[in-house]
Design an enzyme around this catalytic site. Structure first.
Site, short mmCIF file in Angstrom:
data_model
loop_
_atom_site.label_atom_id
_atom_site.label_comp_id
_atom_site.label_asym_id
_atom_site.label_seq_id
_atom_site.Cartn_x
_atom_site.Cartn_y
_atom_site.Cartn_z
N CYS A 212 77.54 42.58 42.76
CA CYS A 212 77.06 43.59 43.95
C CYS A 212 78.54 43.85 44.85
O CYS A 212 79.01 42.63 45.29
CB CYS A 212 76.12 42.62 45.00
SG CYS A 212 75.71 43.35 46.24
N CYS B 19 70.80 39.10 49.69
CA CYS B 19 70.78 40.56 50.09
C CYS B 19 70.63 40.40 51.66
O CYS B 19 69.75 39.71 52.30
CB CYS B 19 69.36 40.95 49.95
SG CYS B 19 69.50 42.21 48.66
N CYS C 71 70.96 49.24 60.46
CA CYS C 71 69.68 48.96 60.15
C CYS C 71 68.92 47.49 60.93
O CYS C 71 70.01 46.51 60.71
CB CYS C 71 69.40 48.77 58.73
SG CYS C 71 69.86 50.60 57.80
N CYS D 147 69.58 43.91 59.13
CA CYS D 147 70.68 43.72 57.95
C CYS D 147 71.58 43.22 59.05
O CYS D 147 72.29 43.78 60.02
CB CYS D 147 71.07 45.16 57.38
SG CYS D 147 72.51 44.92 56.34
N CYS E 62 79.44 48.17 58.59
CA CYS E 62 78.70 49.51 58.35
C CYS E 62 78.31 50.08 59.76
O CYS E 62 78.23 49.55 60.77
CB CYS E 62 77.23 49.15 57.68
SG CYS E 62 76.38 50.40 56.98
N GLU F 290 82.66 41.11 51.28
CA GLU F 290 82.36 40.15 50.17
C GLU F 290 81.83 40.83 48.97
O GLU F 290 81.34 42.15 49.18
CB GLU F 290 81.39 39.36 51.05
CG GLU F 290 81.61 38.75 52.09
CD GLU F 290 80.61 37.72 52.93
OE1 GLU F 290 81.29 36.99 53.75
OE2 GLU F 290 79.46 37.74 52.52
N1 SAH Z 1 73.67 50.79 52.97
C1 SAH Z 1 73.10 50.80 51.57
C2 SAH Z 1 73.69 49.38 50.68
C3 SAH Z 1 73.69 48.20 51.31
S1 SAH Z 1 72.32 47.40 51.84
C4 SAH Z 1 71.70 50.75 51.65
O1 SAH Z 1 71.10 50.78 52.71
O2 SAH Z 1 70.97 50.77 50.55
C5 SAH Z 1 71.51 47.00 50.37
C6 SAH Z 1 69.99 46.30 50.33
O3 SAH Z 1 70.32 45.15 50.97
C7 SAH Z 1 69.20 47.23 51.17
O4 SAH Z 1 68.10 47.87 50.20
C8 SAH Z 1 68.32 46.23 51.99
O5 SAH Z 1 66.99 46.23 51.45
C9 SAH Z 1 68.88 44.94 51.79
N2 SAH Z 1 68.69 44.12 52.88
C10 SAH Z 1 69.70 44.31 54.01
N3 SAH Z 1 69.38 43.20 54.87
C11 SAH Z 1 68.44 42.35 54.12
C12 SAH Z 1 67.81 41.24 54.61
N4 SAH Z 1 68.25 40.63 55.66
N5 SAH Z 1 66.93 40.64 54.00
C13 SAH Z 1 66.53 41.34 52.52
N6 SAH Z 1 67.24 42.46 52.10
C14 SAH Z 1 68.14 42.82 52.98
#
Ligand code: SAH
Length: 369
Positions: free
Chosen positions: A106, A338, A117, A120, A113, A93
């Site tokens: 974005c 995000c 995390c 996420c 991935c 996306e």
């Molecule tokens: N892998 C990279 C880029 C992708 S994530 C990284 O980790 O930076 C980009 C951003 O999305 C991350 O900084 C994280 O803060 C945010 N993110 C991921 N899951 C989220 C969620 N459920 N709510 C809010 N922000 C989230």
């Protein structure tokens, strides 16, 4: 048939060496870039200032291929999202967020991935592979094609879509070079941001080849907590990560700052004690802080922070002298916020299966079964 080279994936140096390798002069590569990105021309026969034999070779061996659009959605707040079919059953996306005269794109850099995390949703899909540089640039071309209809274009790019950009290093460097290239999209290096969960050796490598802006997904001020939220922290703990950050920001020069991203999760990392520890931790890192309230997804196990906790957190950091932005949630009605980008990938890690089992258990629990 040999595979055609997708020219959207080659930055200036790579195009130049493609031509030099064919006995032509480097400036031919620059001419081609101008046709493509300044004139919007991808028909080789119209590029009349290129030698005819070269046009024929380009016609036979190269192409300009954009990712296939599977779906396109527009949120009530104006955010647009593309679901792209990147082949072999994988979908990623891209999102454009309009805000006060800016259009921030974005982009995704991987199919799913590897990092998983805990908060996420992309990680829950597992991982299926890297995107080619041309597919990353293709997201930019698609977005500009949409925006040009209203006389606008992408003004900022963040590599904060699906994937960990620094684990797809070469493609991400080429793609961001093209975004910052005067002969192509010409965005300032302050307006193209690579975001990483903290692949420390790659941060040092990045400093050798580019001065693109860098954001670090920190999310916790201590190793104990970060180990749980961002598992790559077990490999590259905070101290090592911050040393790499200092190195990168020194390389950017005095007038530029790093971005520290911090997703606030209720009761997990959003209390004053965390803000105090964070302010202390970052005192030697030239940075600004982006606070992102957690965006929920099914069976995530986390909740949005309370408004007053966000306020206290931000106020404390600001009082300590940190420029601190609160990122508002955009596009959540189309699952474009995000952490909500899930696409759909042919998972090779089995993580998706485990996650879906958890979602099922969770919904049965909610339904009182
Ligand atoms: N892998 C990279 C880029 C992708 S994530 C990284 O980790 O930076 C980009 C951003 O999305 C991350 O900084 C994280 O803060 C945010 N993110 C991921 N899951 C989220 C969620 N459920 N709510 C809010 N922000 C989230």
């Amino acid at each position: 048939m040999t595979k055609l080279i997708n020219l959207y994936g080659l930055d200036r140096a790579q195009l130049e060496s493609l031509f030099v390798g064919r006995g032509l002069q480097a400036f031919r590569g620059r001419q081609l870039m101008k046709w493509v990105y300044h004139q919007g021309m991808t028909d080789f026969s119209a590029m009349t200032d290129l030698p005819k034999s070269m046009r024929q070779w380009l016609q036979d061996n190269t192409c300009f291929e954009l990712p296939k659009v599977d779906a396109f959605k527009v949120s009530k707040d104006g955010t647009s999202k593309w679901v792209l079919d990147v082949g072999q059953g994988n979908f990623v996306e891209a999102v454009v967020i309009p805000d006060k005269g800016r259009n921030t794109l974005c982009v995704s850099s991987q199919m799913g991935c590897m990092l998983d995390c805990s908060f996420c949703s992309t990680g829950k899909q597992g991982f299926s592979g890297n995107l080619a540089a041309a597919t990353i640039v293709g997201q930019m071309v698609l977005a500009n094609n949409l925006l040009v209809e209203r006389g606008e274009r992408v003004t900022n790019v963040v590599l904060m879509g699906m994937g960990e950009p620094l684990l797809n290093f070469d493609a991400v460097v080429s793609a961001t070079n093209i975004m910052m290239e005067d002969l192509a999209f010409g965005l300032s290096k302050r307006r193209v941001t690579v975001s990483t969960a903290g692949v420390v050796p790659a941060i040092y490598e990045l400093a050798k080849v580019t001065d693109v802006a860098l954001a670090i997904s920190l999310h916790a001020p201590t190793d104990g907590l970060r180990d749980q939220l961002v598992p790559i922290n077990r490999k590259y703990p905070i101290e090592q990560l911050l040393a790499a950050c200092r190195h990168y920001v020194d390389h950017l020069g005095e007038r530029r700052k790093l971005v520290i991203e911090y997703t606030l999760m209720k009761g997990v990392n959003d209390q004053l004690e965390h803000a105090i520890a964070l302010a202390d931790l970052l005192k030697d890192v030239r940075c600004k802080i982006n606070l992102i309230p957690f965006n929920p997804f099914p069976a995530s196990g986390y909740e949005k922070p309370a408004k007053q906790d966000i306020y206290k957190f931000q106020t404390y950091l600001m009082k300590q002298g940190y420029s601190t932005m609160l990122r508002t949630t955009r596009g959540d009605d189309i699952d474009a916020a995000c952490g909500q980008l899930v696409g759909q990938v042919k998972d090779r890690t089995k993580r998706q299966t485990r996650y879906l089992a958890r979602v099922k258990a969770h919904s049965e629990e909610v339904a009182g079964l």
